[in-house]
Design an enzyme around this catalytic site. Structure first.
Site, PDB file in Angstrom:
ATOM      1  N   PHE A  32      -5.017   6.935   0.076  1.00  0.00           N
ATOM      2  CA  PHE A  32      -3.880   7.109   0.924  1.00  0.00           C
ATOM      3  C   PHE A  32      -3.302   5.781   1.329  1.00  0.00           C
ATOM      4  O   PHE A  32      -3.179   5.599   2.649  1.00  0.00           O
ATOM      5  CB  PHE A  32      -4.578   8.070   2.287  1.00  0.00           C
ATOM      6  CG  PHE A  32      -5.162   9.209   1.810  1.00  0.00           C
ATOM      7  CD1 PHE A  32      -4.357  10.371   1.626  1.00  0.00           C
ATOM      8  CD2 PHE A  32      -6.670   9.400   1.833  1.00  0.00           C
ATOM      9  CE1 PHE A  32      -5.135  11.423   1.234  1.00  0.00           C
ATOM     10  CE2 PHE A  32      -7.187  10.601   1.653  1.00  0.00           C
ATOM     11  CZ  PHE A  32      -6.411  11.648   1.351  1.00  0.00           C
ATOM     12  N   ASP A  67      -2.208   6.738  -3.722  1.00  0.00           N
ATOM     13  CA  ASP A  67      -1.181   7.541  -2.998  1.00  0.00           C
ATOM     14  C   ASP A  67      -0.296   8.416  -3.840  1.00  0.00           C
ATOM     15  O   ASP A  67       0.053   8.261  -5.048  1.00  0.00           O
ATOM     16  CB  ASP A  67      -0.060   6.679  -2.209  1.00  0.00           C
ATOM     17  CG  ASP A  67       0.274   7.424  -0.705  1.00  0.00           C
ATOM     18  OD1 ASP A  67      -0.193   7.198   0.271  1.00  0.00           O
ATOM     19  OD2 ASP A  67       1.152   8.183  -1.038  1.00  0.00           O
ATOM     20  N   SER A  68      -0.106   9.694  -3.194  1.00  0.00           N
ATOM     21  CA  SER A  68       0.884  10.754  -4.072  1.00  0.00           C
ATOM     22  C   SER A  68       2.347  10.426  -3.830  1.00  0.00           C
ATOM     23  O   SER A  68       3.129  11.136  -4.634  1.00  0.00           O
ATOM     24  CB  SER A  68       0.522  12.213  -3.418  1.00  0.00           C
ATOM     25  OG  SER A  68       0.754  12.004  -2.036  1.00  0.00           O
ATOM     26  N   CYS A 103      -6.399  10.354  11.931  1.00  0.00           N
ATOM     27  CA  CYS A 103      -5.492  10.189  13.137  1.00  0.00           C
ATOM     28  C   CYS A 103      -4.929  11.468  13.627  1.00  0.00           C
ATOM     29  O   CYS A 103      -3.974  11.620  14.110  1.00  0.00           O
ATOM     30  CB  CYS A 103      -4.341   9.344  12.488  1.00  0.00           C
ATOM     31  SG  CYS A 103      -3.486  10.269  11.025  1.00  0.00           S
ATOM     32  N   ASP A 115      -7.780   6.556   4.618  1.00  0.00           N
ATOM     33  CA  ASP A 115      -6.969   6.846   5.781  1.00  0.00           C
ATOM     34  C   ASP A 115      -5.888   7.761   5.619  1.00  0.00           C
ATOM     35  O   ASP A 115      -4.882   7.674   5.231  1.00  0.00           O
ATOM     36  CB  ASP A 115      -6.339   5.568   5.949  1.00  0.00           C
ATOM     37  CG  ASP A 115      -5.433   5.483   7.353  1.00  0.00           C
ATOM     38  OD1 ASP A 115      -5.817   6.186   8.153  1.00  0.00           O
ATOM     39  OD2 ASP A 115      -4.557   4.723   7.296  1.00  0.00           O
ATOM     40  N   ARG A 173      -7.449  -3.540   9.690  1.00  0.00           N
ATOM     41  CA  ARG A 173      -7.039  -4.445   8.580  1.00  0.00           C
ATOM     42  C   ARG A 173      -7.555  -5.702   8.876  1.00  0.00           C
ATOM     43  O   ARG A 173      -7.861  -6.430   7.846  1.00  0.00           O
ATOM     44  CB  ARG A 173      -5.414  -4.504   8.503  1.00  0.00           C
ATOM     45  CG  ARG A 173      -4.781  -3.271   7.763  1.00  0.00           C
ATOM     46  CD  ARG A 173      -3.463  -3.518   7.495  1.00  0.00           C
ATOM     47  NE  ARG A 173      -2.680  -3.480   8.743  1.00  0.00           N
ATOM     48  CZ  ARG A 173      -1.863  -2.358   8.850  1.00  0.00           C
ATOM     49  NH1 ARG A 173      -2.096  -1.217   8.213  1.00  0.00           N
ATOM     50  NH2 ARG A 173      -1.149  -2.150   9.893  1.00  0.00           N
TER      51      ARG A 173
END
Ligand code: SAH
Length: 394
Positions: free
Chosen positions: A225, A247-248, A337, A297, A209
């Site tokens: 995401f 995003d969901s 990740c 991400d 970030r």
């Protein structure tokens, strides 16, 4: 002979002591020849086939990793040891954290010689997560050591270990949202310690970030995401002309709005898109959109080894689509990740995505989690986050 002893003595099969001698903290059940005692107090002692003691740790009877090893010198893992290890972890953070940062990982499991223990601090509050059945048994001592070393205003405890071992999804998470404010590099955020993901925030992306903030002046940013929109906050703080979160999860997007307000940025409905990223990308590619900077991400696509092939296809698809949206001279920050997809494999996946997208990208930097997420050389499995900074050439 050890009947009734709360300590469990695990004797290894002949030839299975090498990893313990190299201080690897994970002991797999397949290495055990014999167990004596009941392990009721969470303590395990590991002996080689000849009966020589090698290590001590926390016992998780139902896990494949039957013990997480804490000491290799005969010392008992007790509250005095926890205090010492936490104090060392705290000293590291005092040296490495950037200014105006009150949200950070204070104890990182194996990376701080505390296998099965995570501690995240958000301002005044601490979240202690016990990720193994063995460390759950020692909960009271961990809580006391957290109080002594970190003195937070309050400590929330999450026990995820035994639930994970038994394959159940239940844990001790609360069902009420609980917003706690904190800062990261001077930016304001809230973490949801009740119902949020991880312990409430993705602290491991702080470095990415920060890097992003330095690149975004005047750019249009698409944040895929997005969870609580933290990358967008950094982008807007860096002067981005627009940042769109996808995003969901509706509750994640609600947090993202909260974070924009907290930093004094405008909140426009069209900048928060509740959708499946794959669908949304296909739609935007078909519409011929182009963006100056795309962040991708996703959650870990591979949680176990058997998932790796499917995960690789998922990463390739999402990167191919994301790459198609990046304007020449623009940026893609693409992350994974999944610890099981290492940096080498991830680079190959991203490369094949670029071939399919017919786009040429250069890797300008790789950045994973920050120094508050240390990885022990004894346990390289602790490294999981990869962030590739790709510049579109043409
Ligand atoms: N980049 C975030 C962390 C991302 S976590 C940060 O820095 O804070 C992964 C996020 O992906 C979660 O918020 C989850 O809700 C979301 N997610 C998972 N699968 C998704 C999908 N198929 N489409 C859209 N969002 C998804």
């Amino acid at each position: 002979m050890y009947f009734g002893d709360p300590l469990i003595r695990l004797t290894l099969k002949p030839g299975r002591e090498a990893s313990v001698i190299r201080r690897h903290p994970w002991l797999f059940s397949g290495a055990i020849a014999r167990a004596e005692g009941d392990g009721g107090d969470g303590h395990a002692e590991v002996l080689d086939a000849g009966g020589r003691p090698l290590a001590r740790g926390a016992y998780s009877p139902d896990s494949q990793i039957v013990a997480r090893l804490w000491t290799f010198d005969g010392r008992l893992p007790d509250i005095a040891l926890f205090r010492e290890r936490f104090a060392a972890a705290r000293a590291l953070r005092e040296e490495v954290l950037p200014p105006e940062t009150t949200g950070f990982r204070a104890v990182n499991s194996e990376g701080d010689l505390c296998p099965g223990v995570l501690l995240d601090i958000y301002g005044d509050a601490a979240v202690l997560e016990l990720t193994t059945a063995g460390t759950e048994v020692w909960r009271a001592n961990f809580e006391a050591a957290v109080q002594e070393v970190f003195a937070p205003g309050r400590v929330l405890v999450r026990e995820s270990g035994a639930a994970q071992d038994s394959g159940s999804r239940s844990s001790t998470r609360s069902s009420n949202s609980e917003l706690v404010p904190f800062t990261e590099n001077g930016l304001k955020f809230v973490a949801d310690l009740g119902t949020g993901q991880k312990t409430g925030f993705f602290l491991d992306q702080r470095g990415n970030r920060f890097r992003l903030q330095r690149l975004t002046r005047g750019l249009r940013v698409l944040n895929l995401f997005s969870y609580s929109g933290a990358f967008s906050i950094a982008a807007l703080a860096g002067g981005a002309s627009r940042a769109v979160d996808v995003d969901s999860s509706a509750s994640a997007l609600a947090l993202a709005r909260e974070n924009r307000r907290a930093n004094g940025f405008a909140v426009a409905d069209e900048d928060f898109v509740e959708a499946d990223v794959f669908d949304e990308l296909r739609r935007r590619v078909a519409a011929g959109e182009s963006w100056d900077l795309v962040v991708c991400d996703p959650p870990a696509f591979a949680k176990k080894r058997a998932d790796v092939d499917r995960a690789a296809r998922g990463y390739k698809d999402v990167n191919r689509l994301a790459m198609s949206l990046v304007a020449p001279g623009g940026w893609l920050l693409t992350c994974s990740c999944s610890g099981l997809v290492d940096a080498g494999l991830f680079q190959k996946i991203v490369f094949s995505a670029s071939i399919e997208a017919r786009a040429s990208f250069a890797l300008t930097a790789r950045q994973g989690a920050g120094a508050d997420h240390p990885v022990s050389l004894d346990c390289p499995e602790g490294e999981y986050l990869k962030g590739f900074w790709l510049r579109r050439l043409q």
